[in-house]
Scaffold this motif. Sequence first.
Motif, mmCIF file in Angstrom:
data_model
loop_
_atom_site.group_PDB
_atom_site.id
_atom_site.type_symbol
_atom_site.label_atom_id
_atom_site.label_comp_id
_atom_site.label_asym_id
_atom_site.label_seq_id
_atom_site.Cartn_x
_atom_site.Cartn_y
_atom_site.Cartn_z
ATOM 1 N N PRO A 209 3.907 -3.134 -12.297
ATOM 2 C CA PRO A 209 4.673 -2.602 -11.162
ATOM 3 C C PRO A 209 4.245 -1.207 -10.714
ATOM 4 O O PRO A 209 4.302 -0.900 -9.520
ATOM 5 C CB PRO A 209 6.117 -2.576 -11.698
ATOM 6 C CG PRO A 209 6.130 -3.606 -12.770
ATOM 7 C CD PRO A 209 4.787 -3.548 -13.410
ATOM 8 N N THR A 210 3.821 -0.366 -11.638
ATOM 9 C CA THR A 210 3.379 0.975 -11.252
ATOM 10 C C THR A 210 2.012 0.939 -10.585
ATOM 11 O O THR A 210 1.786 1.564 -9.544
ATOM 12 C CB THR A 210 3.336 1.892 -12.482
ATOM 13 O OG1 THR A 210 4.627 1.946 -13.086
ATOM 14 C CG2 THR A 210 2.900 3.299 -12.090
ATOM 15 N N TYR A 211 1.109 0.172 -11.163
ATOM 16 C CA TYR A 211 -0.260 0.061 -10.642
ATOM 17 C C TYR A 211 -0.290 -0.591 -9.272
ATOM 18 O O TYR A 211 -1.121 -0.248 -8.419
ATOM 19 C CB TYR A 211 -1.108 -0.741 -11.636
ATOM 20 C CG TYR A 211 -2.582 -0.770 -11.321
ATOM 21 C CD1 TYR A 211 -3.395 0.325 -11.648
ATOM 22 C CD2 TYR A 211 -3.172 -1.885 -10.723
ATOM 23 C CE1 TYR A 211 -4.754 0.301 -11.381
ATOM 24 C CE2 TYR A 211 -4.530 -1.910 -10.449
ATOM 25 C CZ TYR A 211 -5.309 -0.814 -10.777
ATOM 26 O OH TYR A 211 -6.673 -0.839 -10.500
ATOM 27 N N PHE A 212 0.643 -1.524 -9.046
ATOM 28 C CA PHE A 212 0.678 -2.252 -7.778
ATOM 29 C C PHE A 212 1.838 -1.816 -6.866
ATOM 30 O O PHE A 212 2.339 -2.613 -6.076
ATOM 31 C CB PHE A 212 0.772 -3.764 -8.040
ATOM 32 C CG PHE A 212 -0.412 -4.342 -8.750
ATOM 33 C CD1 PHE A 212 -1.692 -4.195 -8.229
ATOM 34 C CD2 PHE A 212 -0.261 -5.015 -9.947
ATOM 35 C CE1 PHE A 212 -2.800 -4.728 -8.893
ATOM 36 C CE2 PHE A 212 -1.353 -5.551 -10.617
ATOM 37 C CZ PHE A 212 -2.628 -5.407 -10.088
ATOM 38 N N ASN A 213 2.262 -0.582 -7.007
ATOM 39 C CA ASN A 213 3.344 -0.079 -6.167
ATOM 40 C C ASN A 213 2.962 -0.210 -4.690
ATOM 41 O O ASN A 213 1.953 0.354 -4.253
ATOM 42 C CB ASN A 213 3.613 1.397 -6.488
ATOM 43 C CG ASN A 213 4.820 1.958 -5.745
ATOM 44 O OD1 ASN A 213 4.872 1.935 -4.525
ATOM 45 N ND2 ASN A 213 5.781 2.460 -6.496
ATOM 46 N N PRO A 214 3.745 -0.952 -3.891
ATOM 47 C CA PRO A 214 3.347 -1.216 -2.506
ATOM 48 C C PRO A 214 3.308 0.024 -1.626
ATOM 49 O O PRO A 214 2.575 0.053 -0.637
ATOM 50 C CB PRO A 214 4.405 -2.214 -2.021
ATOM 51 C CG PRO A 214 5.567 -2.006 -2.917
ATOM 52 C CD PRO A 214 5.014 -1.628 -4.240
ATOM 53 N N TYR A 215 4.093 1.055 -1.950
ATOM 54 C CA TYR A 215 4.112 2.258 -1.126
ATOM 55 C C TYR A 215 2.963 3.210 -1.466
ATOM 56 O O TYR A 215 2.607 4.062 -0.661
ATOM 57 C CB TYR A 215 5.439 2.996 -1.292
ATOM 58 C CG TYR A 215 6.620 2.255 -0.723
ATOM 59 C CD1 TYR A 215 6.734 2.035 0.647
ATOM 60 C CD2 TYR A 215 7.621 1.755 -1.548
ATOM 61 C CE1 TYR A 215 7.804 1.342 1.185
ATOM 62 C CE2 TYR A 215 8.714 1.071 -1.021
ATOM 63 C CZ TYR A 215 8.795 0.870 0.344
ATOM 64 O OH TYR A 215 9.862 0.185 0.866
ATOM 65 N N GLU A 216 2.375 3.048 -2.647
ATOM 66 C CA GLU A 216 1.351 3.984 -3.084
ATOM 67 C C GLU A 216 -0.015 3.332 -3.262
ATOM 68 O O GLU A 216 -1.045 3.995 -3.139
ATOM 69 C CB GLU A 216 1.778 4.649 -4.398
ATOM 70 C CG GLU A 216 3.066 5.464 -4.268
ATOM 71 C CD GLU A 216 3.505 6.062 -5.596
ATOM 72 O OE1 GLU A 216 2.722 5.967 -6.574
ATOM 73 O OE2 GLU A 216 4.615 6.607 -5.657
ATOM 74 N N HIS A 217 -0.050 2.023 -3.575
ATOM 75 C CA HIS A 217 -1.332 1.371 -3.893
ATOM 76 C C HIS A 217 -1.436 0.034 -3.147
ATOM 77 O O HIS A 217 -1.503 -1.036 -3.755
ATOM 78 C CB HIS A 217 -1.459 1.161 -5.407
ATOM 79 C CG HIS A 217 -1.270 2.410 -6.215
ATOM 80 N ND1 HIS A 217 -2.130 3.484 -6.140
ATOM 81 C CD2 HIS A 217 -0.302 2.772 -7.101
ATOM 82 C CE1 HIS A 217 -1.714 4.446 -6.948
ATOM 83 N NE2 HIS A 217 -0.611 4.037 -7.543
ATOM 84 N N TRP A 218 -1.430 0.153 -1.820
ATOM 85 C CA TRP A 218 -1.416 -1.060 -0.989
ATOM 86 C C TRP A 218 -2.663 -1.906 -1.195
ATOM 87 O O TRP A 218 -2.570 -3.135 -1.301
ATOM 88 C CB TRP A 218 -1.268 -0.654 0.472
ATOM 89 C CG TRP A 218 -1.383 -1.782 1.438
ATOM 90 C CD1 TRP A 218 -2.378 -2.021 2.329
ATOM 91 C CD2 TRP A 218 -0.456 -2.866 1.609
ATOM 92 N NE1 TRP A 218 -2.145 -3.145 3.054
ATOM 93 C CE2 TRP A 218 -0.961 -3.693 2.626
ATOM 94 C CE3 TRP A 218 0.747 -3.202 0.997
ATOM 95 C CZ2 TRP A 218 -0.318 -4.848 3.044
ATOM 96 C CZ3 TRP A 218 1.387 -4.355 1.421
ATOM 97 C CH2 TRP A 218 0.870 -5.163 2.428
ATOM 98 N N GLU A 219 -3.836 -1.312 -1.269
ATOM 99 C CA GLU A 219 -5.082 -2.083 -1.413
ATOM 100 C C GLU A 219 -5.121 -2.802 -2.749
ATOM 101 O O GLU A 219 -5.586 -3.941 -2.843
ATOM 102 C CB GLU A 219 -6.288 -1.155 -1.253
ATOM 103 C CG GLU A 219 -6.456 -0.605 0.153
ATOM 104 C CD GLU A 219 -6.578 -1.731 1.188
ATOM 105 O OE1 GLU A 219 -7.207 -2.764 0.879
ATOM 106 O OE2 GLU A 219 -6.019 -1.571 2.295
ATOM 107 N N ARG A 220 -4.663 -2.155 -3.797
ATOM 108 C CA ARG A 220 -4.606 -2.820 -5.104
ATOM 109 C C ARG A 220 -3.704 -4.040 -5.033
ATOM 110 O O ARG A 220 -4.027 -5.113 -5.570
ATOM 111 C CB ARG A 220 -4.084 -1.861 -6.166
ATOM 112 C CG ARG A 220 -4.958 -0.682 -6.481
ATOM 113 C CD ARG A 220 -4.258 0.204 -7.501
ATOM 114 N NE ARG A 220 -4.979 1.441 -7.759
ATOM 115 C CZ ARG A 220 -4.507 2.425 -8.513
ATOM 116 N NH1 ARG A 220 -3.302 2.309 -9.070
ATOM 117 N NH2 ARG A 220 -5.222 3.512 -8.714
ATOM 118 N N LEU A 221 -2.572 -3.854 -4.374
ATOM 119 C CA LEU A 221 -1.620 -4.954 -4.279
ATOM 120 C C LEU A 221 -2.225 -6.111 -3.482
ATOM 121 O O LEU A 221 -2.026 -7.286 -3.835
ATOM 122 C CB LEU A 221 -0.326 -4.468 -3.625
ATOM 123 C CG LEU A 221 0.790 -5.508 -3.486
ATOM 124 C CD1 LEU A 221 1.218 -6.023 -4.860
ATOM 125 C CD2 LEU A 221 1.995 -4.914 -2.757
#
Length: 786
Positions: A209-221
């Motif tokens: 959840p931290t690594y794929f946070n939609p507000y901070e790591h959109w491309e990762r998500l």
Amino acid sequence: MKLILRSLLQIKHSSKFILAVLVICLIIRLLPYFAPVRAADIAQNQLAMQFSDRNGLPLGTLLTRDQEHTSVVPLNQVSPQFIHAILAAEDGSFYHHGALDMKAVIRASKEAIHAKRIVSGASTITMQLSRMLDPVPRSFSGKLQEIWLSWRLTAGMNKDEILSAYINRLPMGGNIYGVEAAAQTYFSIPASELNLAQASLLAAIPNNPTYFNPYEHWERLKQRQKYVLNRMVEEKYISGAIAAARTQTEKVVFQSRPRGIIAAPHFLFWLANQIPPTPLEKQGWGDKSVIRTTINRPLQQFVEAQVQQVISSLAANNVHDAAALVIDNHTGEVLAYVGSPDYFNQAKLGRNDGVQALRQPGSTLKPFVYELALEKSLIRPNTILADVPARYAIPGARLYSPTDYTERFLGPVRVRIALANSLNVPAVRVLEKVGVQTFLERLHQLGFENLNQTPEHYGLGLTLGSGEVSLWELARAYVTMARLGESIPLVSTFSDSPIQNSSCAESAPNMRCNIQNSTTIWQLITNILSDNHARATAFGVNSVLNLPFPVAVKTGTSSNFRDTWTVGFTTDYTVATWVGNFNGEPMRQVSGVTGAAPLWNRIMLHLHEHQEPAAFPPPEGLIQLPICAISGLRPTSDCTSVVQEYFYPEDKIAYEGNNQFNLPPEYNEWLAKQQQSSLVSTNLRILSPHHGDLFLLYPGEETKQKLEFKLAGNKSAPVEWWLNGEKLDTNSANSLFWNLRPGKWTLEARSGEMNDKVSFQVKLANIKPTRRGFSISNSQVKGNHP
């Protein structure tokens, strides 16, 4: 032959061992069925609560008590797209294996051996749920505990129940847990309406959840979403072409709407604590996820803004905190509730709730002691009270000498003037007549449950605020006053909700809470508190308490200026405000009328901006008669100020009778300090010394110790002073100083046919005085100096 027999024995022993191992494994595998975990055992009771105002406008969402934002929905109210996405991403064979997926365990083991590191996991959804319920260390013993709980879950729940518990606990970023909370937070839609693009994005978050946070790591998500979609294709939930087409046509927009609390944070947290920690369906909310409160959000936000503005304007006076409460008098509904200027400012103690905090109420309790004294006929509307220095002996303490913060005394005052101007000494005198025990019982009737000490603990200072009460209690008591003695509970949610705040009857079940046998007296108290001219001595005619419509109001200031209060009402609303400092620091040059009153004024004007309130009804059954403002009696030709005051019809006979007014001896000390006393006394009176006084004369100070002879009253001729029958040679009419001489003395003052006479004694002292100015009256030692 021996070799064959030995081999047969070994096989026999091996079979027993294998059989024993199999039996042990079977027992271990069956044990979970003796301790199954059922769905009811892990029901989520501590859920996030969503609140709206009275008109459906959102106020905000509160987290659970462990700060998790969780919303629970049944499996059939979750979009199939999300169910397929999470199954494909986390456990594609969930419905085809038990608590453990042995194929996945074997595959993961082979990959780990070959790569000499862990390449893929073998955790099933059941095992992940086990870790959510009971986090354990990532060790061998921890893994055994995880497997054991997984078996117990499988023993007590079917697959749908396990999956439902799992998706409602999924970590979805930050403190958001569960698919419903995520759908509402990120997309402002329920989980049942998630499309493929939204569902695959949400299913991608729980992996990290931290690594794929939609507000901070959109491309990762987005990269993780591709993995989820590919897994859905592999599991045949969708085809590759459909996945590509739909994820491109279905737009995904993460909402930037306010998250958490929009308005009334103190109210929401206070209200949440009233909800028992039981499942929602047992609380009476049914399927509703939003709690509808009585708050009026536009009004709430207006009051919040005014609190901040008033505090900002008083910053130079060392004022940092304030609170306000607005109540509908007709229903008891809480319309606005502000506990501090900024709940989220922890550095300034913003989370302190000034509505519920206990503080000294200053003079805001005075109306209730006057009402009680009038009810018990201990005073009448035209009673004259003495606002003069008074001293009360308190066991084990110093003499109690109440004063006003101006340290001035007005002398004889009417009840109306004493209450409207919040004079301290008259209020203490009235409480002395009523009795602290009786007044405390009345305050309990009015709902002041925090005044739970003994009458001796509070003493006569109770009417001046020696106890501690909350703004909530004060507002509730003033609502009772506005309703002419009828007590109602303060309501925070509507009737379809289970929360209704306690009334006086619930907080004090053995008390009689409705005080309606004195409706006329409540009307009289309201009449006094709404009389702008009556309060003019202390507050002026054009103070912030003077509004362009009928309103009854009372201010209060605690000792050392730590708290200022203003509580008042119209026929429609009660507004209570507090201004002070949570850390207890005193304010500088701030009183009730300059601290809390401006805030009260702004709120009252806003409430009645479009419609003025009705006028207060006059006291029923009372009549108005002219009286002399000084004496409270029928005016004479000498009266310089005539006013109207209410009377009981049965008092009219006494009113028509004697109108002679003479001040009793308790006024002597006050009279002695007045520049003009003829207006308040028709007879000559020697104010100093008092009759029966004894004075000590210390050797060597005969020329230094003097006694003041002071006189008050109308003088029909020049004043003559006589001491033991000898006329004193003086040109001073009202005051002169006499050198102390041992002996018994009779002092007489004459003016025409009027005279007054006192006797006193002077003795030589055997010791030097250790402190000059010590004075005890009435046959005790006195040592005076000019």
